[in-house]
Write a protein that holds these residues in place. Sequence first.
Motif, PDB file in Angstrom:
ATOM      1  N   LYS A  87       0.821  -1.211   0.000  1.00  0.00           N
ATOM      2  CA  LYS A  87       0.000   0.000   0.000  1.00  0.00           C
ATOM      3  C   LYS A  87       0.859   1.267   0.000  1.00  0.00           C
ATOM      4  O   LYS A  87       0.736   2.142   0.866  1.00  0.00           O
ATOM      5  N   SER A  97       2.284   6.187   1.860  1.00  0.00           N
ATOM      6  CA  SER A  97       1.432   5.037   2.151  1.00  0.00           C
ATOM      7  C   SER A  97      -0.034   5.467   2.133  1.00  0.00           C
ATOM      8  O   SER A  97      -0.358   6.653   2.231  1.00  0.00           O
ATOM      9  N   ASN A 272      -9.419  -2.038  -1.611  1.00  0.00           N
ATOM     10  CA  ASN A 272      -9.163  -0.650  -1.203  1.00  0.00           C
ATOM     11  C   ASN A 272      -8.544   0.212  -2.298  1.00  0.00           C
ATOM     12  O   ASN A 272      -7.985   1.274  -2.021  1.00  0.00           O
TER      13      ASN A 272
END
Length: 442
Positions: A87, A97, A272
Amino acid sequence: MKTVIIGGSATGMGVAAKLKRLNEQNEIVVIQDKDYVSLGACGIPYYIGHNFENPETLIARKIEKFEESQISVISNSKVNKIDFENKKVIFEESQISYDNLVIAVGAKPITPEIKNIDAKNIFTVNSKEDAIEIRKTINDDSNVLIIGSGLIGLEMVENIKHSTAAKISIIEKADRVLKNLFDEEFSELVEKEILNQEIELFKNNEVIEFVKDNNGKVTGAKTINGEIIKCDVVILSIGVIPNTSFLRDTDLELENNGAIKINEYCETNIPNVYAGGDCCSSLSYLYKNTRTFYLATVANKQAKIIANNVNKNKSSKFVGALGTTIIRFFDLELARTGENRMFIDMNSIETKEVLIKDKDHTNYVTGQEDIWLKVIIDVKTKEIINVQMIGKNKSVLRIYGLVGLIWSRSKVDETLEQIDLPYSPPFSRTTDIIHIALSKLI
């Protein structure tokens, strides 16, 4: 919760603003490759056409305004790589991040592999910088060659013609203009207007080489048919492709054209990670096939969907789009919506269609003009699946009502034939062209 957004145009900044309104505690970072965000690229031809003087008018909202809302914008920074597993987004010499990632990198102009395409005064129509340079370069003595006769190409033609005495030529690879959007009857009317405006049109033709002088400036375009078109300014308006080359060879699923695959929640195949706008493929409303729409209207809607779902998982669905489009070309106005001819033919959809030519209002009022309407219905469902219009004096704004009929999936029957449309001599006739078309389809 930290959301990183790659891209600062309609989708990206729309997500940022909506997310902040939903929850002021959301941490939002936008990474943008230019020193501005929220560019209204659709206004570029009209700036070039001197409809307004300040290029900053193209910017809907400045970075400083977003930062006042605690939205961080990292400008002049291009993302090189995304580490989906950990991520992290890698850009320039830095990385950041994220908890949620939104990819909204838009599309980029197609730049064909033509010899000497690096010559000076060859432009795309994509950025504020493009707008400023094109407007500064074109003057009354210019010979402008427009490559491509789609929406942007025709808007550029109209605006250059209105603001200068430049000589304009159009070269189109297909056998007619606007082929991907309108049927032949409509292309013919546009081509007639092109000739009326004393603009030279080269169809079934393409540029294979640019000629340039000792200073590297373009002076001509050699075509596949052997002629050389004199030009000192070239506008590339061939089309666009998703700006996703940096995402190839990753785990993110892409369409063949590079568009990011998303579902109805604007989610990608990676948890996500969301995407929207011109860089992704989207649902078509009628048949739920996927298309890349390249429309600001779609980008704005998907921004809202993404923000809602980042804030609350799977709370909002994108139901699809029709590809509704409208354009002015000198006195002509065209509008269309629904599936295009290629999709209808490729899927062997049984259809019934009608083409009507009528008048836009009564002869009691001056300024009466022709209006053309084509309506195509799916014989199986009795629903309208395509509408095309051409007229003048904003008569094609009837498209708004027809979009409503498609969106509500109204059946074309005797009830719909009696739809209660307004009448007044300056606006319509007692039996409107929509009524005529519906009567012929039942």
